[in-house]
Motif scaffolding. Structure first.
Motif, mmCIF file in Angstrom:
data_model
loop_
_atom_site.group_PDB
_atom_site.id
_atom_site.type_symbol
_atom_site.label_atom_id
_atom_site.label_comp_id
_atom_site.label_asym_id
_atom_site.label_seq_id
_atom_site.Cartn_x
_atom_site.Cartn_y
_atom_site.Cartn_z
ATOM 1 N N VAL A 69 16.575 3.677 -3.654
ATOM 2 C CA VAL A 69 15.559 2.625 -3.646
ATOM 3 C C VAL A 69 16.271 1.306 -3.373
ATOM 4 C CG1 VAL A 69 13.801 1.425 -4.998
ATOM 5 C CG2 VAL A 69 14.116 3.902 -5.255
ATOM 6 N N ARG A 70 15.844 0.632 -2.345
ATOM 7 C CA ARG A 70 16.493 -0.619 -1.947
ATOM 8 C C ARG A 70 16.010 -1.793 -2.792
ATOM 9 N NH1 ARG A 70 17.455 -0.403 4.509
ATOM 10 N NH2 ARG A 70 19.218 1.003 4.339
ATOM 11 N N SER A 71 16.935 -2.680 -3.126
ATOM 12 C CA SER A 71 16.591 -3.837 -3.948
ATOM 13 C C SER A 71 15.840 -4.902 -3.151
ATOM 14 C CB SER A 71 17.846 -4.438 -4.567
ATOM 15 O OG SER A 71 18.746 -4.831 -3.559
ATOM 16 N N ALA A 72 16.030 -4.943 -1.839
ATOM 17 C CA ALA A 72 15.354 -5.932 -0.998
ATOM 18 C C ALA A 72 14.678 -5.226 0.179
ATOM 19 C CB ALA A 72 16.349 -6.968 -0.503
ATOM 20 N N PRO A 73 13.526 -4.580 -0.072
ATOM 21 C CA PRO A 73 12.847 -3.881 1.021
ATOM 22 C C PRO A 73 12.243 -4.859 2.022
ATOM 23 C CG PRO A 73 11.509 -3.797 -0.951
ATOM 24 C CD PRO A 73 12.815 -4.448 -1.332
ATOM 25 N N GLY A 74 11.807 -4.314 3.134
ATOM 26 C CA GLY A 74 11.177 -5.123 4.178
ATOM 27 C C GLY A 74 9.701 -5.368 3.896
ATOM 28 N N ASP A 75 8.926 -5.488 4.954
ATOM 29 C CA ASP A 75 7.499 -5.793 4.865
ATOM 30 C C ASP A 75 6.706 -4.691 4.182
ATOM 31 O OD1 ASP A 75 7.922 -8.137 6.273
ATOM 32 O OD2 ASP A 75 7.502 -7.213 8.211
ATOM 33 N N ALA A 76 5.587 -5.084 3.607
ATOM 34 C CA ALA A 76 4.621 -4.149 3.039
ATOM 35 C C ALA A 76 3.235 -4.641 3.433
ATOM 36 C CB ALA A 76 4.746 -4.091 1.521
ATOM 37 N N HIS A 77 2.367 -3.716 3.800
ATOM 38 C CA HIS A 77 1.003 -4.106 4.118
ATOM 39 C C HIS A 77 0.030 -2.960 3.839
ATOM 40 C CE1 HIS A 77 2.271 -2.168 7.872
ATOM 41 N NE2 HIS A 77 1.006 -1.868 8.019
ATOM 42 N N GLU A 78 -1.228 -3.343 3.614
ATOM 43 C CA GLU A 78 -2.291 -2.377 3.364
ATOM 44 C C GLU A 78 -3.258 -2.395 4.533
ATOM 45 O OE1 GLU A 78 -6.262 -1.052 2.319
ATOM 46 O OE2 GLU A 78 -5.709 -3.120 2.724
ATOM 47 N N TRP A 79 -3.699 -1.209 4.922
ATOM 48 C CA TRP A 79 -4.701 -1.109 5.972
ATOM 49 C C TRP A 79 -5.529 0.139 5.726
ATOM 50 C CZ3 TRP A 79 -5.508 2.005 10.525
ATOM 51 C CH2 TRP A 79 -6.441 1.466 11.406
ATOM 52 N N GLN A 80 -6.827 -0.053 5.551
ATOM 53 C CA GLN A 80 -7.794 1.030 5.365
ATOM 54 C C GLN A 80 -7.385 2.014 4.259
ATOM 55 O OE1 GLN A 80 -8.566 2.757 9.237
ATOM 56 N NE2 GLN A 80 -9.949 1.093 9.769
ATOM 57 N N GLY A 81 -7.026 1.477 3.103
ATOM 58 C CA GLY A 81 -6.723 2.311 1.946
ATOM 59 C C GLY A 81 -5.368 2.983 1.981
ATOM 60 N N GLU A 82 -4.460 2.425 2.739
ATOM 61 C CA GLU A 82 -3.123 3.012 2.873
ATOM 62 C C GLU A 82 -2.089 1.894 2.794
ATOM 63 O OE1 GLU A 82 -2.616 6.339 5.799
ATOM 64 O OE2 GLU A 82 -1.353 4.834 6.767
ATOM 65 N N TRP A 83 -1.140 2.019 1.863
ATOM 66 C CA TRP A 83 -0.053 1.044 1.772
ATOM 67 C C TRP A 83 1.168 1.568 2.517
ATOM 68 C CZ3 TRP A 83 0.680 -3.851 0.511
ATOM 69 C CH2 TRP A 83 -0.349 -4.510 -0.161
ATOM 70 N N SER A 84 1.794 0.695 3.273
ATOM 71 C CA SER A 84 2.975 1.043 4.064
ATOM 72 C C SER A 84 4.103 0.075 3.701
ATOM 73 C CB SER A 84 2.640 0.933 5.551
ATOM 74 O OG SER A 84 3.753 1.242 6.332
ATOM 75 N N PHE A 85 5.282 0.642 3.403
ATOM 76 C CA PHE A 85 6.453 -0.146 3.014
ATOM 77 C C PHE A 85 7.599 0.138 3.982
ATOM 78 C CE2 PHE A 85 4.002 0.701 -0.772
ATOM 79 C CZ PHE A 85 3.960 -0.523 -1.415
ATOM 80 N N VAL A 86 8.209 -0.911 4.503
ATOM 81 C CA VAL A 86 9.355 -0.778 5.399
ATOM 82 C C VAL A 86 10.636 -0.917 4.589
ATOM 83 C CG1 VAL A 86 10.565 -1.773 7.389
ATOM 84 C CG2 VAL A 86 8.069 -1.666 7.368
ATOM 85 N N ASP A 87 11.536 0.047 4.764
ATOM 86 C CA ASP A 87 12.857 0.022 4.122
ATOM 87 C C ASP A 87 12.808 -0.092 2.597
ATOM 88 O OD1 ASP A 87 14.212 0.404 6.498
ATOM 89 O OD2 ASP A 87 14.482 -1.728 6.868
ATOM 90 N N LEU A 88 11.801 0.516 1.965
ATOM 91 C CA LEU A 88 11.754 0.566 0.501
ATOM 92 C C LEU A 88 12.793 1.558 -0.012
ATOM 93 C CD1 LEU A 88 10.414 -0.187 -2.212
ATOM 94 C CD2 LEU A 88 8.787 1.686 -1.798
ATOM 95 N N CYS A 89 12.977 2.661 0.707
ATOM 96 C CA CYS A 89 13.921 3.715 0.323
ATOM 97 C C CYS A 89 14.773 4.101 1.519
ATOM 98 C CB CYS A 89 13.173 4.946 -0.161
ATOM 99 S SG CYS A 89 12.036 4.626 -1.501
ATOM 100 N N TRP A 90 15.878 4.769 1.235
ATOM 101 C CA TRP A 90 16.802 5.184 2.284
ATOM 102 C C TRP A 90 17.476 6.486 1.901
ATOM 103 C CZ3 TRP A 90 16.773 3.251 6.946
ATOM 104 C CH2 TRP A 90 17.809 3.587 7.819
ATOM 105 N N LYS A 91 17.761 7.320 2.882
ATOM 106 C CA LYS A 91 18.527 8.540 2.648
ATOM 107 C C LYS A 91 19.979 8.236 2.971
ATOM 108 C CE LYS A 91 19.018 13.373 3.957
ATOM 109 N NZ LYS A 91 19.614 13.709 2.702
ATOM 110 N N ASP A 92 20.816 8.235 1.950
ATOM 111 C CA ASP A 92 22.237 7.947 2.158
ATOM 112 C C ASP A 92 22.871 9.012 3.063
ATOM 113 O OD1 ASP A 92 22.138 5.686 0.558
ATOM 114 O OD2 ASP A 92 22.580 6.825 -1.249
ATOM 115 N N GLY A 93 23.772 8.588 3.901
ATOM 116 C CA GLY A 93 24.474 9.493 4.803
ATOM 117 C C GLY A 93 23.725 9.791 6.088
ATOM 118 N N TRP A 94 22.566 9.174 6.298
ATOM 119 C CA TRP A 94 21.814 9.434 7.513
ATOM 120 C C TRP A 94 22.344 8.625 8.654
ATOM 121 C CZ3 TRP A 94 18.188 6.586 10.554
ATOM 122 C CH2 TRP A 94 17.527 7.355 11.510
#
Length: 105
Positions: free
Chosen positions: A80-105
């Motif tokens: 879980v990243r301490s400083a995620p990117g943008d977040a927005h809601e659209w039609q009952g769906e929340w979307s988060f950019v860079d909230l989490c990351w898979k290490d080693g990818w």
């Protein structure tokens, strides 16, 4: 999509669908030496949260959607990243950019 996970999360008795994906996207930036436009690949992750039942989540449910997303990420061993990117809601769906990351990818 190079890497993705989707699953149902039960949080405080409510059912949510959560989707996580890592991907690369193309953008254009100025070349440092010439200033001319050049392509650049950017790695990003996106996490999407939506409910499976009423009441649906809406614009005022960012904190709830983020908590569900973080629980999902921790369950799957994602960082879980301490400083995620943008977040927005659209039609009952929340979307988060860079909230989490898979290490080693």
């Amino acid at each position: 999509m190079p890497y993705e996970i989707s699953d149902e999360v039960i949080y405080n008795g409510r059912s949510f669908d959560v989707w996580f994906g890592l991907y690369e996207t193309e953008t254009v930036r100025d070349a440092p030496d010439t200033g001319l436009p050049q392509k650049e690949w950017i790695e990003q992750s996106r996490l999407v949260v939506r409910t499976n039942q009423d009441p649906q989540i809406g614009p005022g449910d960012k904190v709830l959607a983020r908590k569900v997303g973080i629980a999902f990420c921790r369950h799957y061993g994602l960082t879980v990243r301490s400083a995620p990117g943008d977040a927005h809601e659209w039609q009952g769906e929340w979307s988060f950019v860079d909230l989490c990351w898979k290490d080693g990818w």
